[in-house]
Design an enzyme around this catalytic site. Structure first.
Site, PDB file in Angstrom:
ATOM      1  N   TYR A  33      78.071 -27.597 -15.016  1.00 34.05           N
ATOM      2  CA  TYR A  33      76.815 -27.153 -14.400  1.00 34.05           C
ATOM      3  C   TYR A  33      77.068 -26.825 -12.933  1.00 34.05           C
ATOM      4  O   TYR A  33      77.280 -27.684 -12.100  1.00 34.05           O
ATOM      5  CB  TYR A  33      75.729 -28.215 -14.523  1.00 34.05           C
ATOM      6  CG  TYR A  33      75.513 -28.745 -15.923  1.00 34.05           C
ATOM      7  CD1 TYR A  33      75.831 -27.988 -17.050  1.00 34.05           C
ATOM      8  CD2 TYR A  33      74.986 -30.017 -16.129  1.00 34.05           C
ATOM      9  CE1 TYR A  33      75.644 -28.472 -18.329  1.00 34.05           C
ATOM     10  CE2 TYR A  33      74.789 -30.522 -17.413  1.00 34.05           C
ATOM     11  CZ  TYR A  33      75.130 -29.747 -18.503  1.00 34.05           C
ATOM     12  OH  TYR A  33      74.943 -30.249 -19.760  1.00 34.05           O
ATOM     13  N   HIS A  87      82.884 -32.593 -23.386  1.00 34.42           N
ATOM     14  CA  HIS A  87      81.747 -31.683 -23.528  1.00 34.42           C
ATOM     15  C   HIS A  87      81.817 -30.869 -24.818  1.00 34.42           C
ATOM     16  O   HIS A  87      80.812 -30.633 -25.491  1.00 34.42           O
ATOM     17  CB  HIS A  87      81.702 -30.752 -22.315  1.00 34.42           C
ATOM     18  CG  HIS A  87      80.347 -30.224 -21.992  1.00 34.42           C
ATOM     19  ND1 HIS A  87      80.006 -29.776 -20.735  1.00 34.42           N
ATOM     20  CD2 HIS A  87      79.223 -30.081 -22.736  1.00 34.42           C
ATOM     21  CE1 HIS A  87      78.742 -29.368 -20.735  1.00 34.42           C
ATOM     22  NE2 HIS A  87      78.250 -29.535 -21.942  1.00 34.42           N
ATOM     23  N   SER A 100      68.244 -31.201 -25.227  1.00 32.46           N
ATOM     24  CA  SER A 100      67.241 -30.184 -25.611  1.00 32.46           C
ATOM     25  C   SER A 100      66.264 -30.718 -26.662  1.00 32.46           C
ATOM     26  O   SER A 100      65.999 -30.051 -27.662  1.00 32.46           O
ATOM     27  CB  SER A 100      67.922 -28.908 -26.120  1.00 32.46           C
ATOM     28  OG  SER A 100      68.711 -28.323 -25.116  1.00 32.46           O
TER      29      SER A 100
END
Length: 336
Positions: A64, A133, A213
Site C-alpha cells: 500500500y 500477501h 473487504s
C-alpha cells in the site's frame, strides 16, 4: 458506544478485538487513490478514534503506497506503539527504488529484506502479525514460511499468517511453523472460502480467519448507485463485479439485503458485518473516516438469529454474485 469485545485469533496466543481496521485506503497506491481521495490527517484521526473504541488491530501492507501506508501508521501510533496490534504483509515485490515490479516474491532472501523495511517504515522493533500477501508459485511455501519462522525466533515477528492461500498450501505451511491467521476476501458477496475447503481447513488446524473487504469493497454500503459513480482512477473500475451488466445484477441482490437491514433497523453495512462476525471471523473493514468507523464498530453489538442468518445466506448463496472479484491478472494470484 462501549469498547468492543476481544477474541482469540487462531490458537497460538494472539488476542485481538473482534473487528480490526483496514488501513489500505488511507494512502494512495502507485499514485492512485484506492477508495476515493486519501487524506493523511483524516486517516490518523481515524486510527486514534479506533483505539478509543477498542479497535487497536491495524491492518496494512508494504504494497500500500508502496510503503506510504506503513509510514502513516508509524506517525499515527508514535508514542503509543504498545497499545496497538500491527499486522502487515509482504510478497508483492518492491524494488530498491520503492517501485512495484508486480511480481510475487516469496524467496527467503526477500522475506528478510521485506521485514527489515517494514520494521523501519513502521518505526517498531517487532511486527505482531506478519502475513505473506500472496503465495509465490515459483518458491516452495515451505521455504517462504521457514524464513518467516526464523523471524519469529529472532523476535522480529510475533505471529505469522498467509493471505489468499489454498487449503493445500495452508496445510503445507502449517506443518513448517504454526500459522496464526489466514486473510482472504469474504463477505455476503464473496463466499468462496466456504466451498473451496479453506474454512474447513482453518477450523481443523486452529487457524484464525481474517476477512478483508467484508462490505464487498464498499458495494454493500449502498453508496454506489452506478458504475459511473467511481472516480476515474478508482481501482474498482477494473473489477468485473462492478462492470456493466454484472453491476446491476448485483444491485438486485443488494436490494434484498437492504430490506432485511431496514426491518432490523440497522444499516446494510452493519448487517453485512454482523453476518461476517457470526462466522467466528475477525473482520477488518477498511475506512479512513471516523463516521464509518463508528458505524462499523456498532455492528459488533448486533445479534443475528438463526432465521436471519438463513435469510441472508439464501439471498446470495456461494457463486451467485455476478463477475469475478478481481481482474484476470489478480485472480491468478489467489487460492494458490
Amino acid at each position: 458506544m462501549s469498547t468492543i469485545k476481544t477474541t482469540a485469533l487462531g490458537s497460538q496466543g494472539l488476542t485481538v478485538p473482534v473487528q480490526g481496521l483496514g488501513c489500505m485506503g488511507m494512502t494512495t497506491l502507485a499514485g492512485a487513490d484506492i477508495y476515493g481521495k486519501a487524506d493523511e490527517a483524516e486517516g490518523i484521526a481515524t486510527i486514534h478514534r479506533a483505539l478509543e473504541l477498542g479497535i487497536n488491530f491495524l491492518d496494512t501492507a508494504d504494497l500500500y503506497g508502496p510503503m506510504l501506508n506503513e509510514r502513516l501508521i508509524a506517525k499515527a501510533i508514535k508514542g503509543s506503539r504498545d497499545k496497538y496490534i500491527i499486522a502487515t504483509k509482504f510478497g508483492w515485490e518492491i524494488d530498491d527504488n520503492e517501485q512495484l515490479t508486480w511480481a510475487i516474491n516469496g524467496q527467503p532472501g526477500y522475506v528478510r529484506k521485506s521485514i527489515e523495511r517494514s520494521l523501519k517504515n513502521l518505526d517498531t522493533d517487532v511486527i505482531d502479525l506478519y502475513y505473506l500477501h500472496r503465495v509465490d508459485p515459483n518458491t516452495p511455501i515451505e521455504d517462504t514460511v521457514g524464513a518467516m519462522a526464523d523471524l519469529v525466533k529472532e523476535g522480529k515477528v510475533r505471529y505469522i499468517g498467509l493471505s489468499e492461500a489454498s487449503a493445500e498450501t495452508i496445510r503445507k505451511a502449517h506443518a513448517v511453523h504454526p500459522i496464526t491467521a489466514l486473510q482472504s476476501e469474504y463477505s455476503l458477496f464473496e463466499r468462496e472460502p466456504e466451498v473451496n475447503g479453506v474454512l474447513d481447513t482453518l477450523r481443523e488446524l486452529g487457524i484464525g480467519f481474517v476477512p478483508y473487504s467484508p462490505l464487498g469493497r464498499g458495494f454493500i454500503t449502498g453508496e454506489i448507485k452506478s458504475p459511473d459513480d467511481f472516480a476515474a482512477d478508482d481501482f474498482r473500475r477494473q473489477i468485473p463485479r462492478f462492470q456493466g451488466e454484472n453491476f446491476y445484477k448485483n444491485m438486485d441482490l443488494l436490494k434484498q439485503i437492504n430490506q432485511l437491514a431496514a426491518e432490523k433497523d440497522v444499516t446494510p453495512s452493519q448487517l453485512a458485518l454482523a453476518w461476517v462476525l457470526s462466522k467466528n471471523a475477525v473482520a477488518i473493514p477498511g475506512t479512513k473516516r471516523i463516521k464509518y468507523l463508528e458505524q462499523n464498530a456498532a455492528a459488533t453489538d448486533i445479534e443475528l438469529s438463526a432465521a436471519e442468518l438463513a435469510s441472508l445466506e439464501s439471498i446470495i448463496p456461494p457463486g451467485v454474485t455476478a463477475g469475478n472479484r478481481y481482474d484476470d491478472f489478480s485472480m491468478n494470484g489467489v487460492n494458490i
